[in-house]
Design an enzyme around this catalytic site. Sequence first.
Site, PDB file in Angstrom:
ATOM      1  N   ARG A  76       0.940  -1.101   0.094  1.00  0.00           N
ATOM      2  CA  ARG A  76       0.001   0.049  -0.055  1.00  0.00           C
ATOM      3  C   ARG A  76       0.948   1.289   0.019  1.00  0.00           C
ATOM      4  NH1 ARG A  76      -3.325  -0.908   5.073  1.00  0.00           N
ATOM      5  NH2 ARG A  76      -3.519   1.294   4.899  1.00  0.00           N
ATOM      6  N   HIS A 120     -17.689  11.487   2.223  1.00  0.00           N
ATOM      7  CA  HIS A 120     -18.320  10.017   2.694  1.00  0.00           C
ATOM      8  C   HIS A 120     -19.741  10.070   2.898  1.00  0.00           C
ATOM      9  CE1 HIS A 120     -18.035   6.401   4.889  1.00  0.00           C
ATOM     10  NE2 HIS A 120     -18.930   6.991   5.946  1.00  0.00           N
TER      11      HIS A 120
HETATM   12  C1  GAR Z   1     -20.120   8.499  -2.953  1.00  0.00           C
HETATM   13  O1  GAR Z   1     -21.410   8.081  -2.346  1.00  0.00           O
HETATM   14  C2  GAR Z   1     -19.166   8.563  -1.991  1.00  0.00           C
HETATM   15  O2  GAR Z   1     -19.583   9.422  -0.865  1.00  0.00           O
HETATM   16  C3  GAR Z   1     -18.963   7.183  -1.393  1.00  0.00           C
HETATM   17  O3  GAR Z   1     -18.623   6.307  -2.719  1.00  0.00           O
HETATM   18  C4  GAR Z   1     -19.540   7.038  -3.543  1.00  0.00           C
HETATM   19  C5  GAR Z   1     -18.910   7.479  -5.183  1.00  0.00           C
HETATM   20  O4  GAR Z   1     -19.762   7.804  -5.893  1.00  0.00           O
HETATM   21  N1  GAR Z   1     -17.474   7.045  -0.914  1.00  0.00           N
HETATM   22  C6  GAR Z   1     -17.278   6.519   0.031  1.00  0.00           C
HETATM   23  O5  GAR Z   1     -17.880   5.560   0.354  1.00  0.00           O
HETATM   24  C7  GAR Z   1     -16.022   6.345   0.823  1.00  0.00           C
HETATM   25  N2  GAR Z   1     -15.937   6.123   1.921  1.00  0.00           N
HETATM   26  P1  GAR Z   1     -19.129   8.617  -7.210  1.00  0.00           P
HETATM   27  O6  GAR Z   1     -17.933   7.637  -7.867  1.00  0.00           O
HETATM   28  O7  GAR Z   1     -20.337   8.482  -8.257  1.00  0.00           O
HETATM   29  O8  GAR Z   1     -18.690   9.791  -7.070  1.00  0.00           O
END
Ligand code: GAR
Length: 224
Positions: A76, A120
């Site tokens: 990582r 988030h």
């Molecule tokens: C979004 O809902 C974001 O908040 C979440 O993933 C989705 C991405 O959507 N992120 C997380 O859960 C991070 N912990 P997108 O690719 O359409 O922007």
Amino acid sequence: MPINRATPLRVAVLASGRGSNLQAIIDAIEAERVQAQIVAVISNKKDAGALERARKHGLKDVFVDPKPFAGQSDSRETYDRALLELLQQHEVDLVLLAGYMKIVTAVLVNAYVNRMMNIHPSLLPSFPGLDVQKKAIDWGCKLAGCTVHFVTEGVDEGPIIIQAAVPILNEDTPETLAARILVQEHKIYPRAVQLFAEGRLRVEGRRVFIDSAKADAEAIISPS
Ligand code: GAR
């Protein structure tokens, strides 16, 4: 933090999925609601929708394959060293995690202290991690929402910049709730980037203050 910049803020977006938050930021920049330029969209997934969106808008898209790093004891960190090199090459001021489903290590976090944001889909510190819309419904919460925060080493733990609240309705499924939260995500992420671009975010310990008279209205969005 940058104030009165001669050139627009240089932003890199890290995304693993469909990239709707990336799109919201692209749209806000194109509409001149956000004074910034996206200098690279980077993904750990070759077929990420986010990379496709970047290409459509003439932005630099970069796939950094995690496979060659797998199997190393510090895979990582070495992956993040490759990303850091890329970000430094592009003279990035602000890194945005937008649906980036890989935990970032100290290698990146320490290089971009208070210069890396994440979005988030919960009202942190409730429900860090995954499947958070389902967890909020199952817990019986009346309010869900989303959070933009600076990134620290603890997952979903960094200082909170903006939150938007979204009511949980009786008939909600994780999908319907996620869709309503997403609408708010698309509002608060560009707004946070613009506040950063204006040099109006001040971090004191865990708290982020927005410099201006209407600061509180800018940091919280309540359900209407
Ligand atoms: C979004 O809902 C974001 O908040 C979440 O993933 C989705 C991405 O959507 N992120 C997380 O859960 C991070 N912990 P997108 O690719 O359409 O922007």
